[in-house]
Design a protein around this motif. Sequence first.
Motif, PDB file in Angstrom:
ATOM      1  N   GLN A  30       6.946  32.497  30.590  1.00  0.00           N
ATOM      2  CA  GLN A  30       6.772  32.334  32.022  1.00  0.00           C
ATOM      3  C   GLN A  30       5.283  32.206  32.299  1.00  0.00           C
ATOM      4  O   GLN A  30       4.481  32.896  31.678  1.00  0.00           O
ATOM      5  CB  GLN A  30       7.331  33.572  32.731  1.00  0.00           C
ATOM      6  CG  GLN A  30       7.222  33.556  34.209  1.00  0.00           C
ATOM      7  CD  GLN A  30       7.766  34.839  34.809  1.00  0.00           C
ATOM      8  OE1 GLN A  30       7.494  35.918  34.301  1.00  0.00           O
ATOM      9  NE2 GLN A  30       8.521  34.719  35.874  1.00  0.00           N
ATOM     10  N   SER A  49       5.388  32.039  37.643  1.00  0.00           N
ATOM     11  CA  SER A  49       6.305  30.954  37.975  1.00  0.00           C
ATOM     12  C   SER A  49       7.056  30.525  36.731  1.00  0.00           C
ATOM     13  O   SER A  49       6.565  30.673  35.609  1.00  0.00           O
ATOM     14  CB  SER A  49       5.565  29.764  38.583  1.00  0.00           C
ATOM     15  OG  SER A  49       4.710  29.181  37.624  1.00  0.00           O
ATOM     16  N   ASN A  62       6.050  33.526  42.344  1.00  0.00           N
ATOM     17  CA  ASN A  62       6.385  34.917  42.632  1.00  0.00           C
ATOM     18  C   ASN A  62       5.110  35.750  42.619  1.00  0.00           C
ATOM     19  O   ASN A  62       4.130  35.385  41.969  1.00  0.00           O
ATOM     20  CB  ASN A  62       7.326  35.470  41.568  1.00  0.00           C
ATOM     21  CG  ASN A  62       8.530  34.594  41.362  1.00  0.00           C
ATOM     22  OD1 ASN A  62       9.261  34.296  42.291  1.00  0.00           O
ATOM     23  ND2 ASN A  62       8.721  34.146  40.140  1.00  0.00           N
ATOM     24  N   GLU A  64       3.919  39.531  41.440  1.00  0.00           N
ATOM     25  CA  GLU A  64       4.386  40.666  40.639  1.00  0.00           C
ATOM     26  C   GLU A  64       3.244  41.628  40.357  1.00  0.00           C
ATOM     27  O   GLU A  64       2.073  41.279  40.498  1.00  0.00           O
ATOM     28  CB  GLU A  64       4.951  40.180  39.299  1.00  0.00           C
ATOM     29  CG  GLU A  64       6.110  39.220  39.440  1.00  0.00           C
ATOM     30  CD  GLU A  64       6.757  38.907  38.107  1.00  0.00           C
ATOM     31  OE1 GLU A  64       7.129  39.858  37.390  1.00  0.00           O
ATOM     32  OE2 GLU A  64       6.883  37.715  37.785  1.00  0.00           O
ATOM     33  N   MET A  75       8.603  42.889  40.624  1.00  0.00           N
ATOM     34  CA  MET A  75       8.422  41.710  41.460  1.00  0.00           C
ATOM     35  C   MET A  75       8.304  42.160  42.914  1.00  0.00           C
ATOM     36  O   MET A  75       9.179  42.853  43.427  1.00  0.00           O
ATOM     37  CB  MET A  75       9.580  40.732  41.303  1.00  0.00           C
ATOM     38  CG  MET A  75       9.332  39.429  42.038  1.00  0.00           C
ATOM     39  SD  MET A  75      10.616  38.179  41.825  1.00  0.00           S
ATOM     40  CE  MET A  75      10.539  37.895  40.081  1.00  0.00           C
ATOM     41  N   TRP A  77       7.375  39.760  45.440  1.00  0.00           N
ATOM     42  CA  TRP A  77       7.793  38.611  46.230  1.00  0.00           C
ATOM     43  C   TRP A  77       8.544  37.666  45.323  1.00  0.00           C
ATOM     44  O   TRP A  77       8.003  37.165  44.350  1.00  0.00           O
ATOM     45  CB  TRP A  77       6.588  37.905  46.833  1.00  0.00           C
ATOM     46  CG  TRP A  77       6.957  36.747  47.698  1.00  0.00           C
ATOM     47  CD1 TRP A  77       7.098  35.444  47.303  1.00  0.00           C
ATOM     48  CD2 TRP A  77       7.257  36.763  49.075  1.00  0.00           C
ATOM     49  NE1 TRP A  77       7.461  34.668  48.371  1.00  0.00           N
ATOM     50  CE2 TRP A  77       7.568  35.448  49.479  1.00  0.00           C
ATOM     51  CE3 TRP A  77       7.295  37.788  50.033  1.00  0.00           C
ATOM     52  CZ2 TRP A  77       7.895  35.135  50.784  1.00  0.00           C
ATOM     53  CZ3 TRP A  77       7.628  37.439  51.323  1.00  0.00           C
ATOM     54  CH2 TRP A  77       7.929  36.135  51.691  1.00  0.00           C
ATOM     55  N   ASP A  78       9.816  37.424  45.616  1.00  0.00           N
ATOM     56  CA  ASP A  78      10.645  36.514  44.836  1.00  0.00           C
ATOM     57  C   ASP A  78      10.695  35.169  45.549  1.00  0.00           C
ATOM     58  O   ASP A  78      11.383  35.010  46.544  1.00  0.00           O
ATOM     59  CB  ASP A  78      12.050  37.101  44.682  1.00  0.00           C
ATOM     60  CG  ASP A  78      12.959  36.276  43.805  1.00  0.00           C
ATOM     61  OD1 ASP A  78      12.661  35.094  43.560  1.00  0.00           O
ATOM     62  OD2 ASP A  78      13.984  36.822  43.358  1.00  0.00           O
ATOM     63  N   LYS A  81      14.047  33.452  46.384  1.00  0.00           N
ATOM     64  CA  LYS A  81      14.852  33.991  47.472  1.00  0.00           C
ATOM     65  C   LYS A  81      14.167  33.888  48.835  1.00  0.00           C
ATOM     66  O   LYS A  81      14.825  33.772  49.847  1.00  0.00           O
ATOM     67  CB  LYS A  81      15.180  35.450  47.200  1.00  0.00           C
ATOM     68  CG  LYS A  81      16.096  35.647  46.018  1.00  0.00           C
ATOM     69  CD  LYS A  81      16.392  37.107  45.795  1.00  0.00           C
ATOM     70  CE  LYS A  81      17.292  37.282  44.566  1.00  0.00           C
ATOM     71  NZ  LYS A  81      17.518  38.687  44.279  1.00  0.00           N
ATOM     72  N   ARG A  82      12.841  33.935  48.827  1.00  0.00           N
ATOM     73  CA  ARG A  82      12.108  34.003  50.085  1.00  0.00           C
ATOM     74  C   ARG A  82      11.270  32.773  50.393  1.00  0.00           C
ATOM     75  O   ARG A  82      10.645  32.711  51.423  1.00  0.00           O
ATOM     76  CB  ARG A  82      11.210  35.226  50.075  1.00  0.00           C
ATOM     77  CG  ARG A  82      11.968  36.508  49.982  1.00  0.00           C
ATOM     78  CD  ARG A  82      11.042  37.661  50.014  1.00  0.00           C
ATOM     79  NE  ARG A  82      11.782  38.906  49.976  1.00  0.00           N
ATOM     80  CZ  ARG A  82      11.247  40.065  50.224  1.00  0.00           C
ATOM     81  NH1 ARG A  82       9.972  40.154  50.511  1.00  0.00           N
ATOM     82  NH2 ARG A  82      11.964  41.158  50.180  1.00  0.00           N
TER      83      ARG A  82
END
Length: 85
Positions: A30, A49, A62, A64, A75, A77-78, A81-82
């Motif tokens: 990643q 990412s 993201n 993390e 994490m 901020w995902d 999903k957001r």
Amino acid sequence: VYTAVDQEEPTLWVGGADGANPKQLLQERQSAYSPAWSPDGSRIAFLSSNKPPDGQMQGVVNLEVVTPDGSQRTMLWDGAKRGSL
């Protein structure tokens, strides 16, 4: 803490102030970049990412944090999903 490319992906490393004893923090395939220490030195915040399946560079970003020994990764901020930051 710094970012270096390992197997074509940027990832996080820590080491001494003189660059001695480098240790790779993340083992997953990643991208990880833009690391910054927390004010108390207990965690490292970074952006991550995953490349989308088509291999393009545009992926989900993201936010993390991880402890300096590479454990306790969380994490905050995902992006999947957001939405992007």
